[in-house]
Design an enzyme around this catalytic site. Sequence first.
Site, PDB file in Angstrom:
ATOM      1  N   ASN A 150     -33.325   1.400 -29.711  1.00 49.11           N
ATOM      2  CA  ASN A 150     -33.465   0.372 -30.805  1.00 49.11           C
ATOM      3  C   ASN A 150     -32.374   0.899 -31.871  1.00 49.11           C
ATOM      4  O   ASN A 150     -32.550   0.429 -33.204  1.00 49.11           O
ATOM      5  CB  ASN A 150     -34.889   0.725 -31.310  1.00 49.11           C
ATOM      6  CG  ASN A 150     -35.877   0.418 -30.462  1.00 49.11           C
ATOM      7  OD1 ASN A 150     -36.754   1.466 -30.082  1.00 49.11           O
ATOM      8  ND2 ASN A 150     -36.274  -0.717 -29.862  1.00 49.11           N
ATOM      9  N   ILE A 182     -30.761  -0.210 -36.966  1.00 49.60           N
ATOM     10  CA  ILE A 182     -31.607   0.191 -36.430  1.00 49.60           C
ATOM     11  C   ILE A 182     -32.717  -0.913 -36.323  1.00 49.60           C
ATOM     12  O   ILE A 182     -32.981  -1.739 -37.365  1.00 49.60           O
ATOM     13  CB  ILE A 182     -32.533   1.299 -37.219  1.00 49.60           C
ATOM     14  CG1 ILE A 182     -31.487   2.529 -37.453  1.00 49.60           C
ATOM     15  CG2 ILE A 182     -33.804   1.773 -36.649  1.00 49.60           C
ATOM     16  CD1 ILE A 182     -32.030   3.572 -38.546  1.00 49.60           C
ATOM     17  N   CYS A 183     -33.370  -1.234 -35.276  1.00 48.52           N
ATOM     18  CA  CYS A 183     -34.416  -1.984 -35.016  1.00 48.52           C
ATOM     19  C   CYS A 183     -35.672  -1.503 -35.177  1.00 48.52           C
ATOM     20  O   CYS A 183     -36.168  -0.765 -34.181  1.00 48.52           O
ATOM     21  CB  CYS A 183     -34.249  -2.761 -33.581  1.00 48.52           C
ATOM     22  SG  CYS A 183     -35.480  -4.173 -33.641  1.00 48.52           S
ATOM     23  N   LEU A 184     -36.411  -1.455 -36.412  1.00 49.58           N
ATOM     24  CA  LEU A 184     -37.737  -1.146 -36.678  1.00 49.58           C
ATOM     25  C   LEU A 184     -38.067  -2.086 -37.524  1.00 49.58           C
ATOM     26  O   LEU A 184     -37.769  -2.486 -38.624  1.00 49.58           O
ATOM     27  CB  LEU A 184     -37.520   0.415 -37.231  1.00 49.58           C
ATOM     28  CG  LEU A 184     -38.801   1.233 -37.711  1.00 49.58           C
ATOM     29  CD1 LEU A 184     -39.628   1.363 -36.386  1.00 49.58           C
ATOM     30  CD2 LEU A 184     -38.535   2.341 -38.375  1.00 49.58           C
ATOM     31  N   SER A 198     -37.668  -4.684 -27.701  1.00 51.33           N
ATOM     32  CA  SER A 198     -36.918  -5.169 -28.598  1.00 51.33           C
ATOM     33  C   SER A 198     -35.667  -4.113 -28.658  1.00 51.33           C
ATOM     34  O   SER A 198     -35.379  -3.885 -29.769  1.00 51.33           O
ATOM     35  CB  SER A 198     -37.541  -5.486 -29.825  1.00 51.33           C
ATOM     36  OG  SER A 198     -36.744  -5.811 -30.942  1.00 51.33           O
TER      37      SER A 198
END
Length: 176
Positions: free
Chosen positions: A103, A110-112, A143
Amino acid sequence: MDPAAATNSATARKGAEPGASAASRGSVGKRLQQELMTLMMSGDKGVSAFPESDNLFRWIGTIDGAAGTVFEGLRYKLSLEFPSGYPYNAPTVKFITPCYHPNVDTQGNICLDILKDKWSALYDVRTILLSLQSLLGEPNNESPLNPQAAELWQNQPAYKKHLHEQYAKQQKSRDS
């Protein structure tokens, strides 16, 4: 519509805009000072953050990989930038230390969800750091920002080997 009401609603919106007034930046500053104290007093293991020099709107954070994960023993540095609309707008958080993770992309993005569409004004710096620490050991492979890391994640021994080699290489180049 009442002209006075229109002026008041325009003023209220201005606090969330990039060119916000000194008063709204002052309230954000107070919130950030309070969050700094909360974080310092929390005693949470493996997370910390402090303002960068004298700019309360730019922080440097660190997170340690949690025990029992492939990230155990690794420390990551992050940048946190707070908008004038904070806490109603999420801060921009990026890894400074390269992080090989499903992620996290090669630029440190960052994918959060809590840093994007699931952001809430109830979150604070401590929540962000603890969430990122948790994300290290529990990625969302549905994701991925780094598909290669997401694929390798399925093979934990190989992932750990690659992760630690990348980390050691990065540390060596930083120290030389």
